[in-house]
Write an enzyme that holds these catalytic residues in place. Sequence first.
Site, PDB file in Angstrom:
ATOM      1  CD  GLU A  79      -2.904  -1.147   0.064  1.00  0.00           C
ATOM      2  OE1 GLU A  79      -3.007  -0.117  -0.629  1.00  0.00           O
ATOM      3  OE2 GLU A  79      -3.575  -2.175  -0.147  1.00  0.00           O
ATOM      4  NE  ARG A  89     -17.824  -3.835   1.473  1.00  0.00           N
ATOM      5  CZ  ARG A  89     -18.004  -5.118   1.763  1.00  0.00           C
ATOM      6  NH1 ARG A  89     -19.238  -5.615   1.809  1.00  0.00           N
ATOM      7  NH2 ARG A  89     -16.987  -5.913   2.000  1.00  0.00           N
ATOM      8  CB  CYS A 142      -6.744  -2.513   6.321  1.00  0.00           C
ATOM      9  SG  CYS A 142      -6.880  -4.274   6.649  1.00  0.00           S
ATOM     10  CG  HIS A 165      -4.570  -4.954   2.051  1.00  0.00           C
ATOM     11  ND1 HIS A 165      -4.846  -3.625   1.780  1.00  0.00           N
ATOM     12  CD2 HIS A 165      -5.385  -5.292   3.085  1.00  0.00           C
ATOM     13  CE1 HIS A 165      -5.785  -3.191   2.614  1.00  0.00           C
ATOM     14  NE2 HIS A 165      -6.131  -4.188   3.405  1.00  0.00           N
TER      15      HIS A 165
END
Length: 213
Positions: A79, A89, A142, A165
């Site tokens: 990342e 979500r 995350c 990730h």
Amino acid sequence: MILLTGFEPFGGESTNPSWAAARAAAALLRSEGLEAEAVELPCVFGEALRLLEAALERYHPEVVVSAGQAGGRSRISLERVAINCDDARIPDNAGNAPVDQPVVTGGPAAYFSTLPVKAALAALLAAGIPAEVSQAAGTYVCNHLFYGLMHALRLRPGVRGGFVHVPFEPKQLPPGSTDPSLPLEQLTEALAVVVRSTLATTADLTISAGATH
């Protein structure tokens, strides 16, 4: 000192490969003569950051590699940037579901990883491990942790850190699933490669690893 972190299971899963890989990578690095510790973090907004900051105070690491699960991705994702936005979500493991909230009130819009993501990418690909530089870490726990880590490291000159990730492990997939996965041994080696690349690199490589969308 190297600090690796992974998350507890979330979203109905019974395991989280980010924690299994972080723990195994710390053991691997110790076998190579490096000081390394691994810490499991809760998949909970706020609490994950509190435990991370406690680990920073306890271990005083020079490199921090935090990992999380990104089910559906087929590659190790290095990342590049964390954004100051929590937008869940699904609820976290404590039932929290913040929407359009800052990770740090008054903080900058984003932080960049201080890991050499391009050098790590080159090393991962050379080792035969599928990898990519990712431009988006999501807006769940995350990214929350990634942003909070970089915000904390601004007060720790010389300490480099970032977020990786990892895909599912094969054992997480139901029979017949076509979802991508990588074996734990490869996830473990990937985190170790990121650490080794960071220790060996002072200036990152200039190679293309961008995205068109």
